[in-house]
Design an enzyme around this catalytic site. Sequence first.
Site, PDB file in Angstrom:
ATOM      1  N   SER A 130       0.829  -1.203   0.000  1.00  0.00           N
ATOM      2  CA  SER A 130       0.000   0.000   0.000  1.00  0.00           C
ATOM      3  C   SER A 130       0.861   1.249   0.000  1.00  0.00           C
ATOM      4  O   SER A 130       1.975   1.259   0.567  1.00  0.00           O
ATOM      5  CB  SER A 130      -0.905   0.013   1.236  1.00  0.00           C
ATOM      6  N   TYR A 155      -2.425  -0.118   9.976  1.00  0.00           N
ATOM      7  CA  TYR A 155      -2.590  -0.711   8.649  1.00  0.00           C
ATOM      8  C   TYR A 155      -1.302  -0.573   7.852  1.00  0.00           C
ATOM      9  O   TYR A 155      -0.810  -1.548   7.259  1.00  0.00           O
ATOM     10  CB  TYR A 155      -3.749  -0.032   7.915  1.00  0.00           C
TER      11      TYR A 155
END
Length: 336
Positions: A130, A155
């Site tokens: 990501s 995350y």
Amino acid sequence: MKILVTGAAGFIGSAVAARLVEAGNEVLGIDNLNAYYPVELKRDRLRWVENTDGGSQFRFQELDFARNDLLVEGLRSKDFDRIVHLGAQPGVRYSLENPHAYIESNILGHLNILELARERQIDHLVYASSSSVYGGNAKIPFAVDDRVDHPYSLYAATKKSDELMSETYAHLYRIPQTGLRFFTVYGPWGRPDMMPWIFTSKILNGEQIPVFNHGRMQRDFTYIDDIVSGILACLDSPPEDDGSTKPGGSVAPHSIYNIGNNRPEELLKVIEIIEEACGRKARLELLPMQQGDVPRTFADIDAIFRDLGYAPSTPVEQGLPRFVEWFRRYHRVSDA
């Protein structure tokens, strides 16, 4: 090829599965169909894949890859040559509320997939990272050889951990792997927790939309078709195992690439495009920066262009109206 796709009921996973079967590949998709957002949307995506050209080559199995015992038993009789690992617990903001879900899915789950690839001697493992790993990097655009030691959310930390684990397995067991740092993916069949869906829904319903940092935000929005093209380009080009050290300190056979539009967009401009596509003005609720968020993202895609010739082709001026059109059709919202 015979390909395992994790997260096959997800936004990106279903789009990858559809493109793979259209190209004549056999695809086994797995997903645990959790309730992070409505499961019916995930089932609708699976039906969409099954109804595409070549959809008869798609098989789906409800399976939680974070449970290694279930994963091993569930796949015992299944054959596949390559893995596209897109399953994960997504969302920066939700990681503030439910951190354990991220450790289970993104850390333990990634380890289970690495062990599966090692045991099966997989030809190539392509996995999702990501753009969140860049945290608050001041240098822009974000390049794959930048240091990413200061994540702004759990995350992001789990995705950086995935890259480190993959590096270790590539070094120890010579498993060819490619990690892809996605930048703000959007488009048809997107996620309800992401900005294009939230803004489109609220504008069409006449509700206020939350605009964080008072609109002083930039995002490198990347259309789903461009993301899928990048994933498949990588899948067909596993990194060579020549024992050399590559730029950024990545030991073969492990590569990391950004996949973005290489064009950060002002949030207020994006809202204007969605407004025009909806045919309605937005009511803005200007809010401070949300914890865990970052003010801008901007992908440097020189590495993937150099190695694979990849470049995105869909600007937001085209992609966002396509999403709004799909959203209206999916929810049966008229133009009136």
